[in-house]
Design a protein around this motif. Structure first.
Motif, PDB file in Angstrom:
ATOM      1  N   LYS A 108       3.057   5.627  -7.022  1.00 12.55           N
ATOM      2  CA  LYS A 108       4.079   6.640  -6.780  1.00 12.55           C
ATOM      3  C   LYS A 108       5.145   6.514  -7.864  1.00 12.55           C
ATOM      4  CE  LYS A 108       3.536   6.886  -1.758  1.00 12.55           C
ATOM      5  NZ  LYS A 108       4.187   6.667  -0.441  1.00 12.55           N
ATOM      6  N   GLY A 109       5.826   7.602  -8.131  1.00 13.45           N
ATOM      7  CA  GLY A 109       6.809   7.617  -9.213  1.00 13.45           C
ATOM      8  C   GLY A 109       7.881   6.557  -9.083  1.00 13.45           C
ATOM      9  N   LYS A 110       8.377   6.334  -7.872  1.00  8.17           N
ATOM     10  CA  LYS A 110       9.452   5.359  -7.686  1.00  8.17           C
ATOM     11  C   LYS A 110       8.937   3.930  -7.707  1.00  8.17           C
ATOM     12  CE  LYS A 110       9.156   5.683  -2.631  1.00  8.17           C
ATOM     13  NZ  LYS A 110       9.884   6.001  -1.372  1.00  8.17           N
ATOM     14  N   VAL A 137       0.826  -1.210   0.000  1.00  7.14           N
ATOM     15  CA  VAL A 137       0.000   0.000   0.000  1.00  7.14           C
ATOM     16  C   VAL A 137       0.860   1.260   0.000  1.00  7.14           C
ATOM     17  CG1 VAL A 137      -1.906  -1.164   1.167  1.00  7.14           C
ATOM     18  CG2 VAL A 137      -0.239   0.118   2.523  1.00  7.14           C
ATOM     19  N   SER A 138       2.111   1.159   0.427  1.00  2.00           N
ATOM     20  CA  SER A 138       3.002   2.325   0.459  1.00  2.00           C
ATOM     21  C   SER A 138       3.422   2.768  -0.935  1.00  2.00           C
ATOM     22  CB  SER A 138       4.252   2.003   1.290  1.00  2.00           C
ATOM     23  OG  SER A 138       5.001   0.961   0.688  1.00  2.00           O
ATOM     24  N   LYS A 139       3.073   1.992  -1.947  1.00  2.00           N
ATOM     25  CA  LYS A 139       3.452   2.308  -3.328  1.00  2.00           C
ATOM     26  C   LYS A 139       2.425   3.183  -4.033  1.00  2.00           C
ATOM     27  CE  LYS A 139       5.840  -2.145  -3.802  1.00  2.00           C
ATOM     28  NZ  LYS A 139       5.890  -3.428  -4.557  1.00  2.00           N
TER      29      LYS A 139
END
Length: 302
Positions: free
Chosen positions: A81-83, A56-58
């Motif tokens: 997210k971009g990374k 979920v941190s993505k």
């Protein structure tokens, strides 16, 4: 004593590609509950969700939905997210709400929604199949199950996984498969405030079909899949033979230990190799085997 099998958690995802947006107000069955992450800003519930699912941190958007009749939860993650360019554009987590397991009809409705509204086909990323062994009033059931379970090809509990009282983890969470054994009565009482008769122990197989060759990869394939194969491939139940019990007693050691500890002691004390130990020193725990085998054979998700 008896056993019950259920689908305890399901994760679906889309293939790699660009971000996917969906009409939030049209989602069938499930109602909007709250944002867990909105525009990258973390909100209430994020820490506990990330603890269970680091994926979920993505995402910049994570939304929690609830099915009002059962209380079952759906988490939908999108906007990578971009990374995290390699993450799936869409990541869905279906949670049960005791005593309601993850329901096929709920998942199928959501799958159809994304196909019709967005043209997106979803695949199975992970599925947790649980078997509850129930022996009401047996306060020692968790210890009995832990002592008798052989965790497939896993040697012993995973030291890298946090150890909680009343829980044993076999295999790392990044592995293609994990086996979790825990005191379900205790977990329901401590974490959810639900009181059930003591003597409910859960044996849960956490499987990642993309990394395993012979498991279903779609919701339709999961519907009527025969989960009998989980035993003995991923776990089985055994007790020491009377001959080995006597041998341990004569050496001044207790035979009332988990199988992985008995295996190590058999080598340390008597020079019995692991392969000979499993062959000569154990016999099937007929009661656990019978009830769990019946539950798996009778279980069909749909």
């Amino acid at each position: 004593m008896y056993a019950e099998a259920s689908n305890d958690k399901l994760i679906l995802s889309s293939g790699k590609g660009a971000d996917i947006y969906y009409p939030m107000n049209k989602l069938p069955l499930f109602e909007f509950s709250n944002y867990v992450v909105k525009n990258g800003k973390k909100r209430k519930g994020y820490k506990s969700l990330k603890k269970k699912h680091k994926s979920v941190s993505k995402y910049l958007t994570v939304i929690k939905y609830k099915e009002p009749n059962t209380g079952n939860i759906l988490i939908i993650c999108n906007r990578k997210k971009g990374k995290s360019w390699a993450a799936s554009p869409l990541y869905l987590i279906f949670y049960p709400s005791f005593p309601h397991p993850v329901l096929y009809s709920h998942v199928k409705a959501i799958e159809r929604f994304f196909l019709d509204e967005c043209g997106i086909k979803l695949r199975v990323s992970a599925v947790h199949i649980a078997v509850d062994i129930i022996d009401e009033g047996n306060r020692d059931l968790f210890r009995q199950v832990v002592r008798s379970i052989k965790p497939g090809t896993k040697r012993k509990p995973c030291k890298l996984c946090k150890r909680y009282k009343g829980t044993r983890y076999f295999g790392h969470f990044r592995s293609s498969n994990q086996l979790i054994v825990y005191d379900k009565s205790r977990q329901l009482r401590r974490k959810k405030g639900i009181v059930v008769p003591v003597g409910r122990v859960r044996v849960e197989c956490r499987l990642k079909p993309p990394q395993l060759f012979d498991l279903p990869s779609t919701v339709n394939e999961l519907a009527n899949f025969d989960w009998s194969m989980l035993m003995p491939r991923y776990f089985s139940f055994h007790i020491p033979t009377s001959k080995f019990m006597l041998k341990m007693n004569m050496a001044g050691e207790s035979w009332r230990r988990p199988i992985w500890r008995l295996r190590d002691l058999a080598w340390e004390l008597f020079g019995i190799t692991p392969s000979n130990f499993y062959r000569d020193c154990l016999m099937e725990h007929t009661q656990f085997t019978k009830h769990v085998a019946e539950a798996l054979a009778n279980f069909r998700w749909a």
